[in-house]
Design a protein around this motif. Sequence first.
Motif, PDB file in Angstrom:
ATOM      1  N   ARG A  50      54.553  62.651  43.001  1.00 25.01           N
ATOM      2  CA  ARG A  50      54.787  61.394  42.271  1.00 25.01           C
ATOM      3  C   ARG A  50      56.064  60.858  42.428  1.00 25.01           C
ATOM      4  N   ASN A  51      56.248  59.574  42.845  1.00 25.12           N
ATOM      5  CA  ASN A  51      57.572  58.820  42.829  1.00 25.12           C
ATOM      6  C   ASN A  51      58.672  59.967  43.650  1.00 25.12           C
ATOM      7  N   GLN A  52      58.067  60.267  44.466  1.00 22.45           N
ATOM      8  CA  GLN A  52      59.020  61.285  45.487  1.00 22.45           C
ATOM      9  C   GLN A  52      59.337  62.719  44.795  1.00 22.45           C
ATOM     10  N   GLY A  53      59.002  62.883  43.616  1.00 18.32           N
ATOM     11  CA  GLY A  53      59.233  64.196  43.059  1.00 18.32           C
ATOM     12  C   GLY A  53      58.026  65.022  43.407  1.00 18.32           C
ATOM     13  N   THR A  54      57.955  66.261  43.648  1.00 16.73           N
ATOM     14  CA  THR A  54      56.979  67.168  43.918  1.00 16.73           C
ATOM     15  C   THR A  54      56.007  67.522  42.738  1.00 16.73           C
ATOM     16  N   VAL A  55      54.592  67.640  42.519  1.00 17.61           N
ATOM     17  CA  VAL A  55      53.928  67.610  41.700  1.00 17.61           C
ATOM     18  C   VAL A  55      53.493  69.247  41.815  1.00 17.61           C
ATOM     19  N   TRP A  56      52.906  69.272  42.943  1.00 23.49           N
ATOM     20  CA  TRP A  56      52.278  70.559  43.346  1.00 23.49           C
ATOM     21  C   TRP A  56      52.289  70.869  44.733  1.00 23.49           C
ATOM     22  N   ARG A  57      52.407  71.955  45.233  1.00 27.10           N
ATOM     23  CA  ARG A  57      52.410  72.123  46.695  1.00 27.10           C
ATOM     24  C   ARG A  57      51.555  73.389  47.041  1.00 27.10           C
ATOM     25  N   GLN A  58      50.941  73.312  48.109  1.00 30.17           N
ATOM     26  CA  GLN A  58      50.416  74.768  48.678  1.00 30.17           C
ATOM     27  C   GLN A  58      50.780  74.888  50.009  1.00 30.17           C
ATOM     28  N   GLU A  59      51.458  75.985  50.268  1.00 28.10           N
ATOM     29  CA  GLU A  59      51.884  76.245  51.709  1.00 28.10           C
ATOM     30  C   GLU A  59      50.549  76.976  52.634  1.00 28.10           C
ATOM     31  N   LYS A  60      51.004  76.966  53.776  1.00 34.14           N
ATOM     32  CA  LYS A  60      49.952  77.408  54.679  1.00 34.14           C
ATOM     33  C   LYS A  60      49.519  79.025  54.352  1.00 34.14           C
ATOM     34  N   SER A  61      50.593  79.512  53.789  1.00 34.70           N
ATOM     35  CA  SER A  61      50.247  81.161  53.393  1.00 34.70           C
ATOM     36  C   SER A  61      49.414  81.242  52.051  1.00 34.70           C
ATOM     37  N   GLY A  62      49.226  79.966  51.404  1.00 33.01           N
ATOM     38  CA  GLY A  62      48.384  80.009  50.334  1.00 33.01           C
ATOM     39  C   GLY A  62      49.298  80.135  49.050  1.00 33.01           C
ATOM     40  N   MET A  63      50.659  80.027  49.226  1.00 33.83           N
ATOM     41  CA  MET A  63      51.568  80.034  48.045  1.00 33.83           C
ATOM     42  C   MET A  63      51.570  78.621  47.282  1.00 33.83           C
ATOM     43  N   GLN A  64      51.609  78.686  46.126  1.00 29.51           N
ATOM     44  CA  GLN A  64      51.552  77.347  45.460  1.00 29.51           C
ATOM     45  C   GLN A  64      52.847  77.370  44.582  1.00 29.51           C
ATOM     46  N   PHE A  65      53.350  75.998  44.431  1.00 34.34           N
ATOM     47  CA  PHE A  65      54.587  75.503  43.874  1.00 34.34           C
ATOM     48  C   PHE A  65      54.521  74.612  42.757  1.00 34.34           C
ATOM     49  N   TRP A  66      55.026  74.407  41.674  1.00 30.33           N
ATOM     50  CA  TRP A  66      54.938  73.545  40.671  1.00 30.33           C
ATOM     51  C   TRP A  66      56.205  72.739  40.531  1.00 30.33           C
ATOM     52  N   GLY A  67      56.303  71.431  40.486  1.00 32.44           N
ATOM     53  CA  GLY A  67      57.361  70.742  39.817  1.00 32.44           C
ATOM     54  C   GLY A  67      57.874  71.119  38.577  1.00 32.44           C
ATOM     55  N   TYR A  68      59.006  70.932  38.140  1.00 28.30           N
ATOM     56  CA  TYR A  68      59.464  71.576  36.888  1.00 28.30           C
ATOM     57  C   TYR A  68      58.615  70.842  35.622  1.00 28.30           C
ATOM     58  N   LYS A  69      58.546  69.501  36.017  1.00 29.58           N
ATOM     59  CA  LYS A  69      57.886  68.528  34.741  1.00 29.58           C
ATOM     60  C   LYS A  69      56.426  68.911  34.619  1.00 29.58           C
ATOM     61  N   TRP A  70      56.093  69.453  35.626  1.00 27.69           N
ATOM     62  CA  TRP A  70      54.499  70.034  35.540  1.00 27.69           C
ATOM     63  C   TRP A  70      54.123  71.246  34.909  1.00 27.69           C
ATOM     64  N   LEU A  71      55.135  71.988  34.523  1.00 24.71           N
ATOM     65  CA  LEU A  71      55.144  73.132  33.981  1.00 24.71           C
ATOM     66  C   LEU A  71      55.168  72.956  32.431  1.00 24.71           C
ATOM     67  N   GLN A  72      54.475  73.446  31.455  1.00 25.57           N
ATOM     68  CA  GLN A  72      54.465  73.132  30.127  1.00 25.57           C
ATOM     69  C   GLN A  72      54.591  74.637  29.511  1.00 25.57           C
ATOM     70  N   ARG A  73      55.857  74.950  29.035  1.00 29.47           N
ATOM     71  CA  ARG A  73      56.096  76.353  28.409  1.00 29.47           C
ATOM     72  C   ARG A  73      55.455  77.239  29.299  1.00 29.47           C
ATOM     73  N   GLY A  74      55.794  77.321  30.502  1.00 28.61           N
ATOM     74  CA  GLY A  74      55.274  78.431  31.521  1.00 28.61           C
ATOM     75  C   GLY A  74      53.758  78.188  32.082  1.00 28.61           C
ATOM     76  N   ALA A  75      52.919  77.341  31.417  1.00 24.72           N
ATOM     77  CA  ALA A  75      51.941  76.919  31.858  1.00 24.72           C
ATOM     78  C   ALA A  75      51.571  75.889  32.757  1.00 24.72           C
ATOM     79  N   GLN A  76      50.831  75.705  33.785  1.00 21.29           N
ATOM     80  CA  GLN A  76      50.747  74.843  34.626  1.00 21.29           C
ATOM     81  C   GLN A  76      49.836  73.762  33.927  1.00 21.29           C
ATOM     82  N   ARG A  77      50.305  72.258  33.958  1.00 20.55           N
ATOM     83  CA  ARG A  77      49.400  71.341  33.575  1.00 20.55           C
ATOM     84  C   ARG A  77      48.545  70.636  34.653  1.00 20.55           C
ATOM     85  N   VAL A  78      49.065  71.028  35.739  1.00 21.40           N
ATOM     86  CA  VAL A  78      48.469  70.407  37.124  1.00 21.40           C
ATOM     87  C   VAL A  78      47.590  71.686  37.883  1.00 21.40           C
ATOM     88  N   ARG A  79      46.695  71.421  38.528  1.00 21.95           N
ATOM     89  CA  ARG A  79      46.313  72.422  39.552  1.00 21.95           C
ATOM     90  C   ARG A  79      45.158  71.804  40.414  1.00 21.95           C
TER      91      ARG A  79
END
Length: 463
Positions: A50-79
Amino acid sequence: MLVECLVFGLISWSMTEGRHEVQQVFAESNSKVVLPCVCNASSPAITWKRNQGTVWRQEKSGMQFWGYKWLQRGAQRVRCPHPQLDRGDCSLHINDVREDDGGMFVCSFNSGGQSETRLVMLRVITVSFSSVSPVAGMKVSMRCDVSPQPVGASVQWGLNNSTFVSTSGENPKAAQWTVEETASVSLTGKWTCVVAHQGLEGRASADLTVKGILHPSRDDVVMYAAVGRAATLPCVFSPGLSPSETSWHKPSGPLPPSFSSSSPASKPAWDQSARLGNVSFEDEGIYRCAGVVGGQSLSRRMQLVVAKVGRSVSWRKTVALTCQLTDTSEVARYQWVHVTFDPSGTPLVEPIQEGKTLYMTNGNDEGVGDWVCRFYSKEGLLGNVTHRIIPQNGPLTESTSPFNNTSMALSLSVLLVLLVLIVGQLYRHQQWRTQIFHFSALETILHARSNERDKGQKCQEKK
Ligand SMILES: *[C@@H]1O[C@H](CO)[C@@H](O)[C@H](O)[C@H]1NC(C)=O
């Protein structure tokens, strides 16, 4: 919540951003939304930005990453739920959408060795108030914000599922992004802002609670009471309020003798209802209750209408019961019912007739019980008034009215006088006749005597 996603995550296609198609999505703030992206990906590498910042990403290996803004007290707001990814659906699910989540989202994936992107414009709609619980009489404004604001969009306000009609009578107000009103209890409820843009509609709602006198909810409500009964004049403020300088007032004169407004300790401070212990016909009229809340003077005007049963007896011993009200402007019809009680005390209600006046024959035992006149408006029952006839030995209470006794006594005495006169007349006639007889007898004697005397004189003259 799924329903909300479907309702508020409305989607449209439009051609902007060069050759890319941009999907428009409206979402209500604090709801869930799904940003669509059909990826058909054999490769599991997916990126949402979103606007150049990563929201969520999944690599070939299946590893998932979340942008800082999209984590809410350790829980993911997006999936992106795994089962849908396996089906080639890379849609992004966002929980608890915020106003500042709005903006252009880009879904990137690899398809057949080529890098592909999908564009989704998320617009978050938020309804807010200048004050969430204003006191009636204050100014309050309702605001509808769309982030980011689409050019050329229109807005329509609704209150409690119908189009809002401004109290100031200017209905175009309902089509403004910000509506300002004088708060009143009737503005309490669910405010909905409906945004229309390029054939797509999005909406958001919020609840407004206006504090004030809730019951009666408006001025000039009519209250019905029956003569001889108790009645309540309601004046209930919003729960939790402690109005000061509370008062009751009858503009046409003093409050009735049986009126009491002092609230018992069991009643909360916000209930300023008053009571009439024993209503009389003269208690009818306008009443006003008032109090001060947060510097605002609040008051309610209401009308008390009193009902009674008028009773009259005709010379044929027919009793007429008439339903009488101090104001009949709301009354559309009357109904008389007869209520008796079976030995177990259960009331048996028997409708007798429609109409204001009930005629009944006096003196029969069928009249015992409660004669209830119900009065109705066009919408429904307004109230009732009861006339009770108590069973007695011999004639009913009804038949021993003073009027009946007098007439009976009167006619009896007239008869008696007539009789006395007739008897007197007869006696006098008899008297007269005996006298006549006496006189005629006396006359004969006198006549005989005078004859004898005449003869004697003649004899003496001859001698
Ligand atoms: C009359 O009104 C009172 C109070 O509203 C109600 O309890 C009662 O049932 C009514 N009686 C009849 C016969 O409608």
